[in-house]
Design an enzyme around this catalytic site. Structure first.
Site, PDB file in Angstrom:
ATOM      1  N   ASN A 180     -10.146  -2.752   2.805  1.00  0.00           N
ATOM      2  CA  ASN A 180      -9.735  -2.849   1.407  1.00  0.00           C
ATOM      3  C   ASN A 180     -11.171  -2.549   0.396  1.00  0.00           C
ATOM      4  O   ASN A 180     -12.201  -2.487   1.104  1.00  0.00           O
ATOM      5  CB  ASN A 180      -9.270  -4.204   0.859  1.00  0.00           C
TER       6      ASN A 180
ATOM      7  N   HIS B 108       0.787  -1.368   0.033  1.00  0.00           N
ATOM      8  CA  HIS B 108      -0.221  -0.043  -0.086  1.00  0.00           C
ATOM      9  C   HIS B 108       1.062   1.241  -0.044  1.00  0.00           C
ATOM     10  O   HIS B 108       0.514   2.255   0.523  1.00  0.00           O
ATOM     11  CB  HIS B 108      -1.091   0.238   1.157  1.00  0.00           C
TER      12      HIS B 108
END
Ligand code: NDP
Length: 504
Positions: free
Chosen positions: A132, A59
């Protein structure tokens, strides 16, 4: 060029605040050399050398914004969390979206899962919902996490992303099939961050004022509607703009087009968990599974709006530190093995990346009183504790002390036996992936198979065959379509339809 101040601008200073008269290097004569005593120049060069902090291993590429959460429906029968204490209550928040695999310089419009991490500054501490844009994940055993991420990064020798790595891994880990199907579906390449749903993905627990625990999943449904791009469109976008999602989010907020999401939850009692598990064979704490809406309907909770851009990307977005361990009274963990691992891992990575006092940085700082006996370390501001005692127990008046009313109810683990259980045995990795596939219309199935074959075709032949078996197990049509796109002659490869059936 004019560098003198006519009195209308604040004067330039050193980092220590001393006014600077002239910003040219100090040299012995106009042609140099430099002088060691030019501390102004030294300070600037030294700071520049330290501008970067370690990028997130996963990420790394992200965008963030501040916003507000408003409760619209009462869920106090499930949770005593102060954020949900009454309809109309508002809580400030910071949200960071991200891609998963790419490095900090990667393009936004990639086919990838999107991170959806929210920090709610509740009046009983920060609650981080680190999710997510998909309700499931590739693996269920945390031992596989680092290995999986390696397959999404560069090959150690060629230094490029090799499709063989990820398909080799996925073919060995059929629990990934559900998430793989989402990734290569029409929802695998979001048009913007504003157009994705967010999912807590893990099972958490909610605890009410009576100390009763229910299991819970969090869903943030985009009010902008789901929007995705086809690969060709995204390739064109990337060619012209690698920061498309960052630009879109920043511009929308800047122009007052505030994106919003509706928070919904699914709830399961322990008795329901046991009955559902017995009926379906699915573990409610398995991160590769959803709870079907028909069995556990969505319950509306509130509205989340993003309405303020950060002023400084590094300070507020790059240094934002989200961790699933940031839980508050009324919201707790579950036996989910992946969640248990993330409780440690995320906090640990911030200790490495931002430092031991990362929670003293404004974007991470709770907006409620903070009192503890942890002290010192690099960059401590001591703002909240000053000269207060640094040990406990103590007899000092007004010293912070624990309060029994915040104790979580005990967990009854029965006769649990500690072992390294094989998370690949006795699991149905195919039904839910197949259910998703069967939701798609014919054209969508075709696009899915085309995309998969496009990258699976770059893997070794034996990897392709192993992975094909998984598609067949999810749905025979799924297997046949991918095989056709790969140009695999099933009759020759597996001895015809009988062989195709045999792998189911
Ligand atoms: P439902 O028909 O009740 O729900 C289907 C869900 O799938 C909806 O939430 C829908 O989101 C979402 N969806 C539609 N297209 C895609 C896609 N390409 N990728 C991911 N999600 C998509 O069925 P079930 O609850 O029984 O679930 C069936 C399957 O749907 C699951 O196996 C799972 O793959 C997927 N799913 C289920 C979710 C759940 O929590 N139950 C959540 C998300 C996906 P929307 O309503 O926003 O269009």
């Amino acid at each position: 060029m004019t560098t003198t101040n006519d009195g209308t601008c604040p004067h330039l200073t050193t980092a220590e605040g001393a006014p600077i008269g002239r910003q040219h290097a100090m040299t012995a004569g106009p042609k140099g050399p430099l002088l060691m005593q030019d501390v102004q120049l030294l300070e600037q060069m030294q700071h520049f050398n330290r501008e970067r902090i370690p990028e997130r291993v996963v990420h790394a590429k992200g965008s963030g914004a501040y916003g507000t959460f408003t409760v619209t429906h009462d869920i106090t029968k499930y949770t005593k969390a102060s954020i949900f204490s009454e309809v109309g209550k508002q809580t400030e928040l910071f949200l960071r979206f991200s891609t998963v695999a790419g490095e900090r310089g990667a393009a936004d419009a990639e086919r990838d899962v999107r991170g959806f991490a929210v920090k709610f500054y509740t009046d009983e501490g920060n609650w981080d919902m680190v999710g997510n844009n998909t309700p499931v994940f590739f693996v269920r055993d945390p031992y596989k996490f680092a290995n999986f991420i390696h397959t999404q990064k560069r090959d150690p020798k060629t230094n490029v992303r090799e499709m063989d790595m990820q398909w080799d891994f996925w073919s060995q880990c059929p629990e990934s099939l559900h998430q793989v199907t989402i990734l290569f579906s029409d929802r695998g390449l979001p048009a913007s961050y504003r157009h994705v749903n967010g999912y807590g993905s893990h099972t958490y627990s909610l605890i009410n004022a009576a100390g009763e625990r229910v299991w819970c999943k969090f869903h943030f449904k985009t009010n902008q509607g789901i929007e995705n791009w086809m690969d060709e469109k995204a390739a064109g976008v990337i060619a012209g703009d690698r920061e498309s999602h960052q630009r879109d989010l920043f511009t929308a907020i800047h122009e007052g087009r505030f994106p919003s999401w509706t928070l919904k939850i699914q709830v399961m009692t322990q008795a329901e968990a046991e009955a559902w598990s017995a009926r379906t064979g699915w573990n409610p704490f398995d991160l590769t599974k959803v709870w079907p809406h028909a069995d556990f309907p969505l319950i509306e909770v509130g509205q989340m709006e993003l309405n303020r851009n950060p002023e400084n990307y590094h300070a507020e977005v790059e240094q934002a530190a989200f961790k699933p361990s940031a839980l508050v009274p009324g919201i707790s963990s579950s036996p989910d093995k992946m969640l248990q691992a993330r409780l440690m891992s995320y906090a640990d990575t911030h200790l490495h990346r931002v430092g031991v006092n990362h929670h003293q940085i404004p974007v991470n700082k709770p907006q409620c009183p903070v009192m503890h006996y942890m002290r010192d370390g690099q960059a401590a501001t001591a703002e909240t504790y000053g000269g207060a005692p640094n040990y406990w127990p103590n007899t000092r008046a007004g010293a912070p002390m624990p309060d029994e009313k915040f104790v979580d109810p005990a967990w009854d683990l029965g006769q649990a036996v500690v072992d390294r259980y094989d998370s690949t045995q006795d699991h149905d990795d195919f039904t839910q992936a197949g259910n998703l596939y069967r939701m798609f219309d014919d054209a969508h199935r075709d696009r899915l198979a085309t995309r998969i074959a496009g990258v699976l075709g770059q893997a070794r032949q034996e990897v392709q065959m192993l992975q094909l078996c998984h598609f067949f197990r999810a749905d025979e049509d799924y297997g046949r379509r991918v095989a056709a796109k790969l140009g695999v002659d099933l009759d020759a490869a597996m001895g015809g339809a009988a062989a195709a059936n045999a792998v189911r």
